[in-house]
Design a protein around this motif. Structure first.
Motif, PDB file in Angstrom:
ATOM      1  N   ASN A 150      16.342 -23.833 -36.801  1.00 23.03           N
ATOM      2  CA  ASN A 150      15.304 -24.570 -36.091  1.00 23.03           C
ATOM      3  C   ASN A 150      14.716 -25.668 -37.001  1.00 23.03           C
ATOM      4  OD1 ASN A 150      14.737 -22.903 -33.442  1.00 23.03           O
ATOM      5  ND2 ASN A 150      14.935 -21.410 -35.097  1.00 23.03           N
ATOM      6  N   LYS A 151      15.584 -26.468 -37.587  1.00 18.13           N
ATOM      7  CA  LYS A 151      15.135 -27.474 -38.561  1.00 18.13           C
ATOM      8  C   LYS A 151      14.173 -28.484 -37.961  1.00 18.13           C
ATOM      9  CE  LYS A 151      19.577 -27.233 -40.939  1.00 18.13           C
ATOM     10  NZ  LYS A 151      20.848 -27.961 -41.175  1.00 18.13           N
ATOM     11  N   GLU A 152      14.466 -28.959 -36.766  1.00 28.72           N
ATOM     12  CA  GLU A 152      13.614 -29.978 -36.153  1.00 28.72           C
ATOM     13  C   GLU A 152      12.237 -29.412 -35.847  1.00 28.72           C
ATOM     14  OE1 GLU A 152      15.510 -31.715 -32.795  1.00 28.72           O
ATOM     15  OE2 GLU A 152      17.168 -32.581 -33.964  1.00 28.72           O
ATOM     16  N   GLU A 153      12.189 -28.163 -35.410  1.00 32.64           N
ATOM     17  CA  GLU A 153      10.904 -27.528 -35.117  1.00 32.64           C
ATOM     18  C   GLU A 153      10.088 -27.331 -36.395  1.00 32.64           C
ATOM     19  OE1 GLU A 153       8.097 -26.237 -32.463  1.00 32.64           O
ATOM     20  OE2 GLU A 153      10.081 -27.049 -31.997  1.00 32.64           O
ATOM     21  N   PHE A 154      10.769 -26.923 -37.469  1.00 35.79           N
ATOM     22  CA  PHE A 154      10.057 -26.720 -38.729  1.00 35.79           C
ATOM     23  C   PHE A 154       9.567 -28.047 -39.293  1.00 35.79           C
ATOM     24  CE2 PHE A 154       9.861 -25.686 -43.362  1.00 35.79           C
ATOM     25  CZ  PHE A 154       8.881 -24.719 -43.268  1.00 35.79           C
ATOM     26  N   ALA A 155      10.306 -29.117 -39.081  1.00 43.06           N
ATOM     27  CA  ALA A 155       9.905 -30.443 -39.585  1.00 43.06           C
ATOM     28  C   ALA A 155       8.575 -30.888 -38.972  1.00 43.06           C
ATOM     29  CB  ALA A 155      10.988 -31.466 -39.293  1.00 43.06           C
ATOM     30  N   LYS A 156       8.280 -30.428 -37.756  1.00 42.77           N
ATOM     31  CA  LYS A 156       7.028 -30.801 -37.094  1.00 42.77           C
ATOM     32  C   LYS A 156       5.814 -30.276 -37.857  1.00 42.77           C
ATOM     33  CE  LYS A 156       9.036 -31.044 -32.459  1.00 42.77           C
ATOM     34  NZ  LYS A 156       9.041 -30.451 -31.091  1.00 42.77           N
ATOM     35  N   LYS A 157       6.012 -29.203 -38.590  1.00 43.50           N
ATOM     36  CA  LYS A 157       4.917 -28.671 -39.395  1.00 43.50           C
ATOM     37  C   LYS A 157       4.513 -29.664 -40.487  1.00 43.50           C
ATOM     38  CE  LYS A 157       6.281 -23.832 -38.600  1.00 43.50           C
ATOM     39  NZ  LYS A 157       5.113 -23.417 -37.789  1.00 43.50           N
ATOM     40  N   GLY A 158       5.485 -30.461 -40.921  1.00 49.51           N
ATOM     41  CA  GLY A 158       5.171 -31.516 -41.878  1.00 49.51           C
ATOM     42  C   GLY A 158       4.253 -32.569 -41.274  1.00 49.51           C
ATOM     43  N   GLU A 159       4.430 -32.833 -39.996  1.00 47.49           N
ATOM     44  CA  GLU A 159       3.545 -33.778 -39.305  1.00 47.49           C
ATOM     45  C   GLU A 159       2.129 -33.217 -39.234  1.00 47.49           C
ATOM     46  OE1 GLU A 159       5.353 -34.475 -35.535  1.00 47.49           O
ATOM     47  OE2 GLU A 159       7.271 -35.114 -36.406  1.00 47.49           O
ATOM     48  N   ASN A 160       2.018 -31.899 -39.020  1.00 42.89           N
ATOM     49  CA  ASN A 160       0.695 -31.262 -39.026  1.00 42.89           C
ATOM     50  C   ASN A 160       0.029 -31.413 -40.393  1.00 42.89           C
ATOM     51  OD1 ASN A 160       1.256 -30.408 -36.422  1.00 42.89           O
ATOM     52  ND2 ASN A 160       1.884 -28.351 -37.046  1.00 42.89           N
ATOM     53  N   GLY A 161       0.825 -31.233 -41.449  1.00 41.77           N
ATOM     54  CA  GLY A 161       0.296 -31.386 -42.794  1.00 41.77           C
ATOM     55  C   GLY A 161      -0.164 -32.805 -43.066  1.00 41.77           C
ATOM     56  N   ARG A 162       0.593 -33.767 -42.591  1.00 46.76           N
ATOM     57  CA  ARG A 162       0.227 -35.172 -42.773  1.00 46.76           C
ATOM     58  C   ARG A 162      -1.112 -35.475 -42.102  1.00 46.76           C
ATOM     59  NH1 ARG A 162       0.434 -39.719 -45.862  1.00 46.76           N
ATOM     60  NH2 ARG A 162       0.069 -41.531 -44.556  1.00 46.76           N
ATOM     61  N   ARG A 163      -1.317 -34.940 -40.903  1.00 48.43           N
ATOM     62  CA  ARG A 163      -2.593 -35.141 -40.213  1.00 48.43           C
ATOM     63  C   ARG A 163      -3.738 -34.507 -41.001  1.00 48.43           C
ATOM     64  NH1 ARG A 163       0.653 -34.653 -35.503  1.00 48.43           N
ATOM     65  NH2 ARG A 163       0.440 -32.390 -35.487  1.00 48.43           N
ATOM     66  N   LEU A 164      -3.480 -33.330 -41.568  1.00 48.99           N
ATOM     67  CA  LEU A 164      -4.494 -32.665 -42.382  1.00 48.99           C
ATOM     68  C   LEU A 164      -4.845 -33.513 -43.608  1.00 48.99           C
ATOM     69  CD1 LEU A 164      -6.244 -30.238 -43.207  1.00 48.99           C
ATOM     70  CD2 LEU A 164      -4.183 -29.210 -44.227  1.00 48.99           C
ATOM     71  N   PHE A 165      -3.838 -34.079 -44.254  1.00 45.99           N
ATOM     72  CA  PHE A 165      -4.078 -34.941 -45.411  1.00 45.99           C
ATOM     73  C   PHE A 165      -4.960 -36.125 -45.042  1.00 45.99           C
ATOM     74  CE2 PHE A 165      -2.797 -38.978 -47.382  1.00 45.99           C
ATOM     75  CZ  PHE A 165      -3.256 -38.757 -48.669  1.00 45.99           C
ATOM     76  N   LEU A 166      -4.634 -36.796 -43.938  1.00 44.81           N
ATOM     77  CA  LEU A 166      -5.394 -37.983 -43.532  1.00 44.81           C
ATOM     78  C   LEU A 166      -6.835 -37.616 -43.182  1.00 44.81           C
ATOM     79  CD1 LEU A 166      -2.717 -39.808 -41.354  1.00 44.81           C
ATOM     80  CD2 LEU A 166      -3.501 -40.439 -43.652  1.00 44.81           C
ATOM     81  N   GLU A 167      -7.039 -36.407 -42.693  1.00 45.22           N
ATOM     82  CA  GLU A 167      -8.377 -35.967 -42.302  1.00 45.22           C
ATOM     83  C   GLU A 167      -9.229 -35.552 -43.495  1.00 45.22           C
ATOM     84  OE1 GLU A 167     -10.353 -32.152 -39.947  1.00 45.22           O
ATOM     85  OE2 GLU A 167      -8.338 -32.823 -39.394  1.00 45.22           O
ATOM     86  N   MET A 168      -8.599 -34.919 -44.513  1.00 45.96           N
ATOM     87  CA  MET A 168      -9.390 -34.262 -45.548  1.00 45.96           C
ATOM     88  C   MET A 168      -9.128 -34.712 -46.981  1.00 45.96           C
ATOM     89  SD  MET A 168      -9.457 -30.272 -44.297  1.00 45.96           S
ATOM     90  CE  MET A 168     -10.444 -29.832 -45.737  1.00 45.96           C
ATOM     91  N   PHE A 169      -7.948 -35.207 -47.300  1.00 47.23           N
ATOM     92  CA  PHE A 169      -7.555 -35.325 -48.701  1.00 47.23           C
ATOM     93  C   PHE A 169      -7.291 -36.747 -49.189  1.00 47.23           C
ATOM     94  CE2 PHE A 169      -6.120 -31.008 -47.436  1.00 47.23           C
ATOM     95  CZ  PHE A 169      -6.901 -30.268 -48.316  1.00 47.23           C
TER      96      PHE A 169
END
Length: 413
Positions: free
Chosen positions: A374-393
């Protein structure tokens, strides 16, 4: 409105490489007058930097920032003795406190004093002296938990009761005398208040990192085809090297997998030799690379590996490794063997997959059983992390929150 003035107290400042220099430059850019009370630069080599000394460059200008350097004994090597470190810490605290008396008499009044406090927290003492003399609010930006980090670095298996009591007393005195205690992870808040409740003046503001995706991409080593799991950063004792090696070994038969280690450190050679002894061909070690090449390495990765060795020490479980912010800034999902606050963040924001520290078998099972199908599905978690970075870090968000906190203390306390 009159110009705001901030004094930063920190043993470490340019040309030493610490984030407090970046923060001082940020304050200057937004129109705040900045002075810095620091020491004679000697970290990490343990000797005074070229051009600096007891009688040389004790006062200088750096990009419009006035830097005043108190006398301190150098650390004495990259791995200094406990006695030499103690002299380094105490000499700065004492000499900078003397300087604080002259600051109180001859310098203009400051709107805020900020202490940048990786070890030692004793560098807050001169700030407290000046703050009391001039009725200026003092904020301590805690990077290392004291006395925990000191005791664990000596020998975590011994009690060190006398030293623990002394350092605890010093730390508690500093907490009591400051107006703000700023911590970089939420797990540090209960540690700060374990002996007395300081939660009413403790704030969580995370450390920032550079925006990997928006940095210029200098060409880096091209990596082989396959699903690339990358660890970037220092290969030191804290990563739990044996568990990392066992993870790589347990996945040696999966031909499409490639583990990439970008960085040097105390365990680099040990890892190289062990990979070679075990005949592992599913790994690439690049050694330490220039920071300018890191965006290109991150771009080639499919997932980022984050590990810490198992530990019962509370302050380590509460620490969020700085490489975590870089990982999520890159937009890549995180594979983690880690406990505490970092695991909670990964699970809460769905930016990767975390198992307990050292549990390489469970992580290997997840990679084999779920991720690779499920590589494509797992890659979406990276998008979640990117949003977290832009919001907090991001540097802008963190520096803005930090500045608002230290300058508004008189209004909110």
């Amino acid at each position: 409105m009159s110009e705001k003035r901030v004094l930063i107290v920190s043993q470490y400042f340019y040309p030493e490489s610490f984030r407090i220099t970046d923060y001082a430059l940020y304050l200057g850019k937004i129109g705040i007058k900045v002075d810095v009370m620091s020491g004679i630069p000697n970290y990490p080599e343990g000797k005074y930097f070229s051009g600096y000394g007891i009688f040389t460059k004790r006062r200088e200008k750096y990009n419009g920032i006035s830097v005043f350097r108190a006398f301190q004994l150098p650390r004495g090597g990259k791995k200094p003795s406990g006695a030499r470190l103690a002299l380094n810490y105490l000499s700065f605290a004492f000499c900078a406190s003397i300087d604080a008396l002259f600051f109180a008499l001859f310098r203009k009044k400051y709107d805020a004093i900020l202490v940048f406090a990786p070890s030692p927290i004793t560098q807050a003492i001169p700030a407290i002296v000046l703050g009391k003399l001039t009725k200026t609010p003092v904020s301590v930006w805690v990077q290392d938990m004291w006395p925990d980090s000191v005791i664990s670095s000596i020998n975590p298996d011994r009690e060190h009761k006398f030293m623990l009591n002394v350092l605890t007393s010093v730390t508690e005195w500093i907490y009591k005398k400051t107006d703000n205690i700023i911590v970089s992870s939420e797990g540090m808040i209960p540690l700060v208040s374990r002996n007395q409740d300081y939660r009413n003046k403790t704030s969580y503001i995370p450390n920032w990192c550079d925006d990997i995706l928006n940095m210029p991409k200098e060409k880096a080593q091209g990596l082989a085809e396959g699903y690339k799991i990358m660890m970037a950063g220092n290969l030191a004792d804290g990563i739990g090297a044996d568990n990392v090696i066992d993870l790589v070994d347990s996945l040696r038969d999966i031909k499409e997998l490639l583990f990439v280690f970008v960085g040097g450190g105390a365990h680099e050679e040990y890892m190289r030799e062990t990979f070679k002894k075990r005949g592992l061909n599913n790994v690439v070690m690049t050694g330490r690379r220039p920071f300018s090449e890191m965006p290109s390495y991150y771009e080639q990765a499919d997932a980022m590996l984050l590990t810490l060795k198992p530990s019962k020490l509370q302050h380590l479980r509460a620490t969020v490794p700085s490489r975590f912010q870089s990982y999520i800034a890159s937009g890549k999902p995180v594979l983690a063997m880690i406990d505490g606050d970092t695991a909670e963040i990964i699970n809460k924001y769905d930016c990767g997959y975390a198992v307990s520290a050292g549990n390489y078998k469970e992580l290997a099972d997840f990679i084999k059983g779920k991720l690779l199908s499920n590589k494509e599905e797992f890659a979406k978690k990276g998008e979640n992390g990117r949003r977290l970075f832009l919001e907090m870090f991001t540097p802008e968000n963190v520096c803005k929150k930090l500045t608002e906190l230290i300058l508004n203390t008189n209004e909110t306390r």
